[in-house]
Motif scaffolding. Sequence first.
Motif, PDB file in Angstrom:
ATOM      1  N   ALA A 273       0.843  -1.204   0.000  1.00 17.87           N
ATOM      2  CA  ALA A 273       0.000   0.000   0.000  1.00 17.87           C
ATOM      3  C   ALA A 273       0.879   1.255   0.000  1.00 17.87           C
ATOM      4  CB  ALA A 273      -0.924  -0.027   1.215  1.00 17.87           C
ATOM      5  N   ARG A 274       1.940   1.227   0.815  1.00 20.46           N
ATOM      6  CA  ARG A 274       2.813   2.403   0.900  1.00 20.46           C
ATOM      7  C   ARG A 274       3.524   2.674  -0.423  1.00 20.46           C
ATOM      8  NH1 ARG A 274       7.154   0.815   3.779  1.00 20.46           N
ATOM      9  NH2 ARG A 274       8.216   0.839   1.774  1.00 20.46           N
ATOM     10  N   VAL A 275       4.082   1.630  -1.021  1.00 23.16           N
ATOM     11  CA  VAL A 275       4.798   1.793  -2.295  1.00 23.16           C
ATOM     12  C   VAL A 275       3.843   2.301  -3.382  1.00 23.16           C
ATOM     13  CG1 VAL A 275       5.906   0.498  -4.174  1.00 23.16           C
ATOM     14  CG2 VAL A 275       6.629   0.127  -1.806  1.00 23.16           C
ATOM     15  N   ALA A 276       2.664   1.665  -3.474  1.00 24.61           N
ATOM     16  CA  ALA A 276       1.722   2.053  -4.532  1.00 24.61           C
ATOM     17  C   ALA A 276       1.286   3.507  -4.371  1.00 24.61           C
ATOM     18  CB  ALA A 276       0.512   1.115  -4.512  1.00 24.61           C
ATOM     19  N   GLU A 277       0.925   3.882  -3.125  1.00 25.36           N
ATOM     20  CA  GLU A 277       0.472   5.260  -2.896  1.00 25.36           C
ATOM     21  C   GLU A 277       1.602   6.260  -3.144  1.00 25.36           C
ATOM     22  OE1 GLU A 277      -1.125   5.329   1.098  1.00 25.36           O
ATOM     23  OE2 GLU A 277      -2.536   3.720   0.538  1.00 25.36           O
ATOM     24  N   GLY A 278       2.812   5.909  -2.664  1.00 21.87           N
ATOM     25  CA  GLY A 278       3.947   6.817  -2.791  1.00 21.87           C
ATOM     26  C   GLY A 278       4.374   7.015  -4.235  1.00 21.87           C
TER      27      GLY A 278
END
Length: 388
Positions: A273-278
């Motif tokens: 989730a963090r990688v995709a959002e970032g």
Amino acid sequence: MPIPERIAALQDEMTAWRRDIHAHPELGFEEHRTAGFVAKKLEEFGIEVHRGVGKTGVVGVLRAGSGKGRVGLRADMDALPIKEANTFAHRSTNEGRMHACGHDGHTTMLLGAAKYIAQTRNFDGTVHFIFQPAEEGIGGARAMVEDGLFRRFPCDAIFGMHNRPGMPLGAFAVRAGPMMAGGAFFDIDIEGRGAHGARPESGVDSVLVAAHVTTALQSIVARNVRPVDTAVLSVTQIHGGDAYNVIPQRARLSGTVRAFSNEVMALIGRNMARVAEGVAAGFGARAQTDYRPIFAPLVNDAQEADFAAAICGEIVGAERVKRDPPLIMASEDFSFMLNEVRGCYINIGNGDGEGACEVHNPSYDFNDRALPYGASFFARLVEKRLVR
Ligand SMILES: [Zn+2]
Ligand SMILES: [Zn+2]
């Protein structure tokens, strides 16, 4: 004791059942014909039958004597959405459906054991024959558990098995502790801004963002998971756009994750989730991640694994029972039953040596000569566990 004579004598009958089921494959939760076939056979054997457990699941109950011990034996019944490439007489008659994972064989081995156990009644206690629907990633085991499987049919221990192409016929593999990976499915929706294909400066290209997110996701297993913890993350679908000259507003990435502990499964979900959002934010787009654990990691009870291995050794000789084989990255939803009741899941050789046609391949077929070995495992297990 090798294969009991009465089980060896069932070879032709079991082969006929197996081929009948193979010719009529049904997808998960649609196993109406297969469940009907199973229920009818169990009734013929004089076993009490419960239908519709977890939608299309079937449970047979057989009691003998006054013993309090209760054992659960489980087989799966569903087929896959694969067009069969085989041309033999028992090939699929249901276009686009195929028993490419050998669940036709698993169901038959348990039916063969049921026939033998019902005839001989050489045990004292209760046997639950559990025929589960929808093993192939759509939650059949969970459906049965949620439908009160172990409340209605309590078990002290449960056992199941899967065929293994390339492992010799008449061989078993038994592993204590973690054996098969847990699995999650995910979807990542990327929202950019649609534009004319010739005027990218006026939009935010969701396809370009999807490509960067796909690449960045590969850093999670490489850089976030401890090297001693095995895991895999595969993006298996990218969808976006409908026209040559339109930069699409939205794109979607989908795929699967496998790992051997619930902690690693959760860690990957958080990092995804963090990688995709970032990454998306870096391009001026937005990403929303839906991460859904589908299978729990499959973990065998050490003591039950020893017990299962001893039964296998009796049938084929200890030298043909591989103890502690390597971990398997594929998943198996019997894990949801093992979350409730201790037990053991084993592998049975499908033969043909190294490079034999793997499961989920359009040319796969279950090896009928393995049927007596699997049926003997279930049958001897009952006789040894529920001693008369
Ligand atoms: Zn499968
Ligand atoms: Zn399977």
